[in-house]
Design an enzyme around this catalytic site. Sequence first.
Site, mmCIF file in Angstrom:
data_model
loop_
_atom_site.group_PDB
_atom_site.id
_atom_site.type_symbol
_atom_site.label_atom_id
_atom_site.label_comp_id
_atom_site.label_asym_id
_atom_site.label_seq_id
_atom_site.Cartn_x
_atom_site.Cartn_y
_atom_site.Cartn_z
ATOM 1 N N SER A 62 0.794 -1.236 0.000
ATOM 2 C CA SER A 62 0.000 0.000 0.000
ATOM 3 C C SER A 62 0.824 1.283 0.000
ATOM 4 O O SER A 62 0.253 2.376 -0.051
ATOM 5 C CB SER A 62 -0.936 0.019 1.212
ATOM 6 O OG SER A 62 -2.018 -0.853 0.999
ATOM 7 N N LYS A 65 0.040 3.877 -2.570
ATOM 8 C CA LYS A 65 -0.994 4.908 -2.449
ATOM 9 C C LYS A 65 -0.432 6.313 -2.300
ATOM 10 O O LYS A 65 -1.171 7.294 -2.418
ATOM 11 C CB LYS A 65 -1.923 4.548 -1.285
ATOM 12 C CG LYS A 65 -2.773 3.323 -1.601
ATOM 13 C CD LYS A 65 -3.435 2.737 -0.376
ATOM 14 C CE LYS A 65 -4.209 1.475 -0.781
ATOM 15 N NZ LYS A 65 -4.526 0.605 0.338
ATOM 16 N N SER A 117 -6.164 3.369 4.481
ATOM 17 C CA SER A 117 -5.571 2.534 3.438
ATOM 18 C C SER A 117 -6.629 1.805 2.613
ATOM 19 O O SER A 117 -6.475 0.636 2.236
ATOM 20 C CB SER A 117 -4.586 1.518 4.043
ATOM 21 O OG SER A 117 -3.673 1.079 3.063
#
Length: 376
Positions: A62, A65, A117
């Site tokens: 993640s 991101k 997230s």
Amino acid sequence: MKVNKKLFIFVLCFMLVSIVEFSIASEYNAPPVNGKSGILLESESGRILYSNNEHQRLPIASTTKIMTALLALEHGNLDEKVKVDKKSIGIEGSSIYLGYDEEISLKDLVYGLMLRSGNDSAVAIAIHVGGSVENFIEMMNEKAKEIGANNTNFTNPHGLHNDNHYSTAYDLALITREAMKNDEFKKICKTKLWVAERDINKYFYNKNKTLWQYEGGDGVKIGYTTKAGRCLVSSATKNGMQLISVVLDDYSWFNDCYKLFDYGFENYKPMVFYDKEQFIKNINVPNGKIEKLPVITENSLVLPLTEDELDEVKIIIDLPDNIKAPIKKGTAIGKIKVFKDGELMTSENLLAKKNIYEKGFWDKAVKFFKEKKLKK
């Protein structure tokens, strides 16, 4: 801001060199970390203070991101309402539990992306900003190349595993450094709790413990998948210096980042070399209506150095003695280069401070007769 005189040793020469990546590592012994790769980078200068396998391509979970959020901020309006597409529903992994046809602001989606997230949030942002997930992925890869993250390839906006989705510790540090130039991004990363304008699932708590556990912590992004392991991009600011730490596939992710921060803040201090638009020298302009051109720096330069490194630093000014008019204000006239122990650390443009026009016939005639009169 006063310039530390000990830093300056000026040498004049006429060679030209291009701007190079400033990545001279310290001779100090940094603490060992447990990840497959890692890096500690000073944000303003880009100087690497620690690195280990920093160019190794790895899955990044993640931490992907960070790029998704950056593009949302650069290309979107945070106050816009986004109607949730069915393609954004039910994405596996972390979620902010978007509902079909739900209307939610882009701002809430970005906070849900970075704090909670949300993988569904990532897809909704991609569709809204890029028109489609596929177009948005192209934007991600184009931005990566623009930043210089050349060992990065994105195949999705959230970081769920794909064999062709990867980056490096170095590239993630570059992407984060770029994102941190955006004030809204910095604000989002440092937010511990965000309350979205929706009826349910509206509390987004930041999963990045750096904000609570490390003095000066700025947050940024955590990531985990089975294939990527524990990945952390973190930032901390103290004593006028911001450090970015990245560890990939590191079971001791937070502790290792904190050790790197301690190492950086304890051993390095930001040293001011010169200020933005600082006067450097006047250059002769024999055919100009004004015969002296003031040359200034383009940007300020602050570099992290240890006390032992101060005497190893030299500044070299590359400028011609004379230059021909016309000259446009802001034109690059030469270079100011910083060397440490003989190695080039960084190079910046020196600029013309003003417009200078070429002398016309009457200007030359007046000058001729003035000089003739003085000789008599």
